[in-house]
Motif scaffolding. Structure first.
Motif: not given
Ligand code: HEM
Ligand code: SF4
Ligand code: SF4
Lengths: 549, 242
Positions: B137-148
């Motif tokens: 979930l943490g990874m998802w937040n970084t990728i989905a929230g900040s990159i994509l």
């Protein structure tokens, strides 16, 4: 001068018959539990041979012990403090279970369960680690008595160091046994490698112990010890090592291995040493100077100044007396026949060895010459470079001088005593040839050959007045107070540590009532036949009994 | 509802975390260990464990900075929003990927290597389940929230972080959390679940991180502890004579 006392041992290798009684009794006493199936606090190696774990003496590979930096300072060979911590997540130098051996048992029950069939059923070996079938390819004593040595012995790291090629043809080889326990070093690298500081040296008697409550399972001590005498209990996740049978020593009894030694070749006694000089001695530049340097650290317990300092340091009078009568002191310092095992590891080991004369005697005897003749034996010691050099690699970092001197003393003793035994006039020139007086030689003979129990083991009891509270004399505890101590949820080791006697009691009970072979469902009862003490029936041996029968 | 999820539950978990550790330390020092499985298997562990742990150290460091250092402080020392963002995303991604890769190797190893599997307790399995969900979930937040930037950009430093500090100051503000994207809410909740489990798992080894090793003398000498000979205290009514 800071006087400290150390419980120490000397083993006379000439007398070891390689019977492994010491190993088996030690295992019964200390490591017959699950998680320590592969662990032998005491093991007996055939040399030349690979040892246990395999090639443990190759410190270029295993990086145990200490080394000197270029500036002459002591450093752990495995790396300094920072490197030690950086490699904590996966220890790069930890021997895998295969370097010891994968412990196993047999599924004996098939012998009784199997249906009628043409061929006799066999009990197959089962791994005690995985519970699966196992192809047995190595064990703690695979090369016992040079068995299979034509295939493996050239891998002995000590043979690689001596120049001549050693042949393993039956007629040309030599062999002796090397029983090993933890060295209870003055400068223990296991303790220095332990990130949590859980391994400590007892200030009273120098015994090196692992505090089971403080060990966190970083398994750095295992690789830190050059003798590979700290073991990882894979069930509890904690390190365990030889305890010098401290519960016995505390009440004046010798260790189990010494008590049961068939050859009566072990000596236990106190050594007084100057703790302020240990580091300096361990930092001696020349590897071959370490033997003498360590001897210099020992103090003469009869010297009035040493006695005064010892009393100032709080060492009890009866301990000083015991140090004066110590057979270990006599063998190391008075007769100078005992040598340390691998002083070049710089841990200042405290289990010393009298190197064996037997390889030499055997060669002389085989030629048909008189093997108790001084001239023959001395000439053979000079001529037989291979065994002597090999012994020197073990005991003096390769310096043949001290080994030569010890072997000559042993040879001289043999010749001198023969005259006495045959009723001839003793020949004073024989002891003189090795720089000893006739009286000294006879005393040495007495100590080596016929010393009684209380001369071989001079162990002052620790504070007998406290004895009832010492662990193994726990008169205040009844076994029933201790529950299983097992919370399988956290892993098997969880719970309150159980006194050893209670643990053994429970294991015995488990063993007598358990049905399974090696199944994880009954880990604490997992034993193999070697661990079996003859009482009850080992698991898997017989078909399960009905619960109510 | 948000009061319950982001105030009551976290405090319950925190309490369990603290009291649980005290209890475990008091009654189960013997079980306080990494329970290393290196003796069984070395090849996978040699890669997986350092990857996982070093990655995780990065992640923990990132969380400390991200959660505990207010935006106003970094502004004050002249770190621009953009710069902070790039460093955080790149660093976070790198550490996160290491952690995920390491954890994948470790879990694969736990499952497939026979001896390691049979030494795995129920607690280990539960712990890994929580750990994996939190990390993913943490990874998802970084990728989905900040990159994509799926679902729009979310500046956690003005939401989650502020809530977290208010939580630590015992003055919690649940509305901040209620406004955060679902990914962040779940990450935080499962993480608190993990904290509640923590004292009852092998994760207690984290609190024994042996930093003292850097300064203590190499050889430890200890006297036999006369106040407590053996592994248990003398019973009531028994006095020592010596
Ligand atoms: C910084 C301090 C830490 C140190 C020194 C440390 C050290 C270790 C060691 C020595 C092992 C045993 C590896 C083996 O031989 O099997 C281990 C295992 C483990 N550690 Fe850590 N650790 C630390 C922090 C953490 C943190 C913060 C976490 C997670 C939140 C963590 C999670 C784990 C897990 C899950 C395992 C089990 C790996 C497996 O065998 O499957 N560790 N740790
Ligand atoms: S021989 Fe014993 S005391 Fe010496 S380093 Fe090894 S385990 Fe420690
Ligand atoms: S019991 Fe004695 S003789 Fe037998 S192997 Fe052990 S040390 Fe040697």
């Amino acid at each position: 001068m800071k006087v400290m006392a150390q419980m120490a041992m000397v083993m006379n290798l000439d007398k070891c018959i390689g019977c492994h009684t010491c190993s088996v009794t030690c295992k019964q006493a200390w490591t017959n539990r699950s998680g320590t199936e592969y662990v032998w606090f005491n093991n007996v190696e055939t040399r030349p041979g690979l040892g246990y774990p395999r090639t443990y003496e190759d410190q270029e590979k295993w990086q145990g012990g200490w080394e000197l930096t270029k500036r002459g300072r002591m450093k752990l060979k495995g790396g300094g403090r920072l490197k030690n911590l950086m490699t904590i997540f996966s220890n790069p130098k930890l021997p895998s279970i295969n370097e010891y051996y994968e412990p196993w048992t047999y599924d004996y029950s098939t012998l009784t369960d199997a249906p009628a069939q043409e061929h006799t059923p066999v009990a197959r070996p089962k791994s005690l680690i995985s519970g699966k079938d196992l192809k047995i390819e190595w064990s703690a004593n695979w090369d016992d008595d040079l068995g299979g040595s034509t295939a493996t012995a050239h891998l002995d790291p000590m043979l690689a160091k001596i120049a001549d090629k050693v042949k393993f043809e039956f007629e040309q080889t030599f062999m002796f046994y090397l029983p090993r326990i933890c060295e209870h070093c003055l400068n223990p690298s296991c303790a220095a490698s332990c990130p949590s500081g859980a391994i400590y040296k007892r200030a009273e008697d120098g015994i090196v112990l692992v505090d089971q409550d403080r060990c966190r399972g970083w398994r750095k001590c295992v690789s830190g010890c050059p003798y590979k005498k700290v073991y990882f209990n894979h069930r509890t996740g904690k390190a365990e090592k030889c305890t010098f049978c401290f519960p016995r020593i505390e009440v004046g009894l010798p260790t189990v291995c010494a008590e049961t030694c068939v050859g009566r070749l072990r000596y236990i006694g106190l050594m007084l040493y100057d703790a302020d000089k240990v580091l300096e001695a361990a930092s001696t530049t020349d590897d071959q100077g370490l033997y003498e340097a360590q001897r210099d650290v020992f103090l003469d317990p009869s010297d009035p100044e040493v006695i005064r300092e010892a009393e100032k340091a709080g060492i009890a009078r009866n301990w000083i007396d015991a140090a004066q009568r110590s057979p270990v002191y006599a063998l190391i310092n008075t007769y100078k026949v005992a040598l340390p095992l691998h002083p070049e590891y710089r841990t200042m080991p405290m289990v010393w060895y009298i190197p064996p004369l037997s390889p030499v005697v055997e060669v002389v005897a085989e030629t048909g010459e008189d093997a108790e003749n001084k001239g023959n034996l001395f000439a053979a010691i000079d001529a037989l470079r291979i065994p002597v050099e090999y012994l020197a690699e073990l005991f003096t970092a390769g310096d043949v001088g001290p080994v030569d001197a010890v072997l000559r003393k042993l040879a001289a003793m043999r010749c001198y005593l023969r005259d006495i035994n045959l009723g001839r006039d003793p020949d004073a020139s024989i002891p003189a040839a090795v720089g000893m007086s006739e009286e000294d030689m006879y005393d040495m003979y007495r100590l080596l050959a016929i010393a009684k129990y209380d001369e071989r083991y001079v162990i002052p009891p620790a504070h007998a007045e406290q004895a009832h509270a010492l662990e193994e004399l726990s008169t205040e505890c009844s076994v029933s107070e201790y529950g299983g101590g097992q919370h399988d949820l956290f892993g098997e080791g969880s719970g309150v540590p159980t006194p050893i006697a209670v643990e053994n009691f429970q294991m015995l009970q488990d063993r007598q009532t358990s049905d399974s072979l090696s199944g994880p469902e009954n880990k604490s009862g997992r034993v193999n036949l070697l661990n079996w003490d003859g009482k009850g029936s080992p698991p898997g041996m017989f078909p399960p009994k009905d619960a109510d029968s | 509802m948000s009061e319950f999820l982001f105030v009551v539950v976290p405090y319950l978990c925190l309490a369990t975390f603290v009291v649980g550790h005290l209890w475990r330390y008091r009654y189960d020092k013997f079980g306080w260990t990494t329970r290393s499985s290196q003796l069984y298997e070395n090849r996978l562990l040699r890669i997986g464990s350092p990857l996982f742990h070093f990655g995780l150290l990065g992640v923990v460091g990132g969380h400390i900075i991200g959660l505990l250092v207010p935006e106003s402080w970094t502004d004050a020392v002249g770190i621009s929003e953009r710069m902070y963002h790039v460093v955080a995303v790149v660093g976070g991604l790198l550490a996160g990927l290491m952690t995920v890769a390491g954890m994948a190797i470790l879990i694969y190893r736990r499952r497939t290597v026979g001896p390691v599997f049979s030494a795995t307790t129920v607690m280990d399995k539960v712990m890994y389940a929580f750990l994996a969900v939190v990390i993913v979930l943490g990874m998802w937040n970084t990728i989905a929230g900040s990159i994509l930037t799926i679902g729009g950009e979310y500046d956690y430093r003005e939401g989650v972080s502020v809530w977290y500090r208010s939580f630590l100051a015992f003055n919690p503000d649940a509305t901040l959390m209620a406004a955060a994207p679902l990914g962040f809410q779940l990450h935080a909740l499962v993480a608190f679940g993990l904290f509640a489990l923590w004292p009852f798992t092998r994760l207690v080894h984290v609190f024994s991180a042996p930093l003292g090793y850097l300064t203590r003398p190499y050889i430890v000498y200890r006297s036999r502890d006369d106040s407590r000979l053996g592994s248990h205290r003398p019973r009531r009514g028994w006095d020592r004579t010596g």
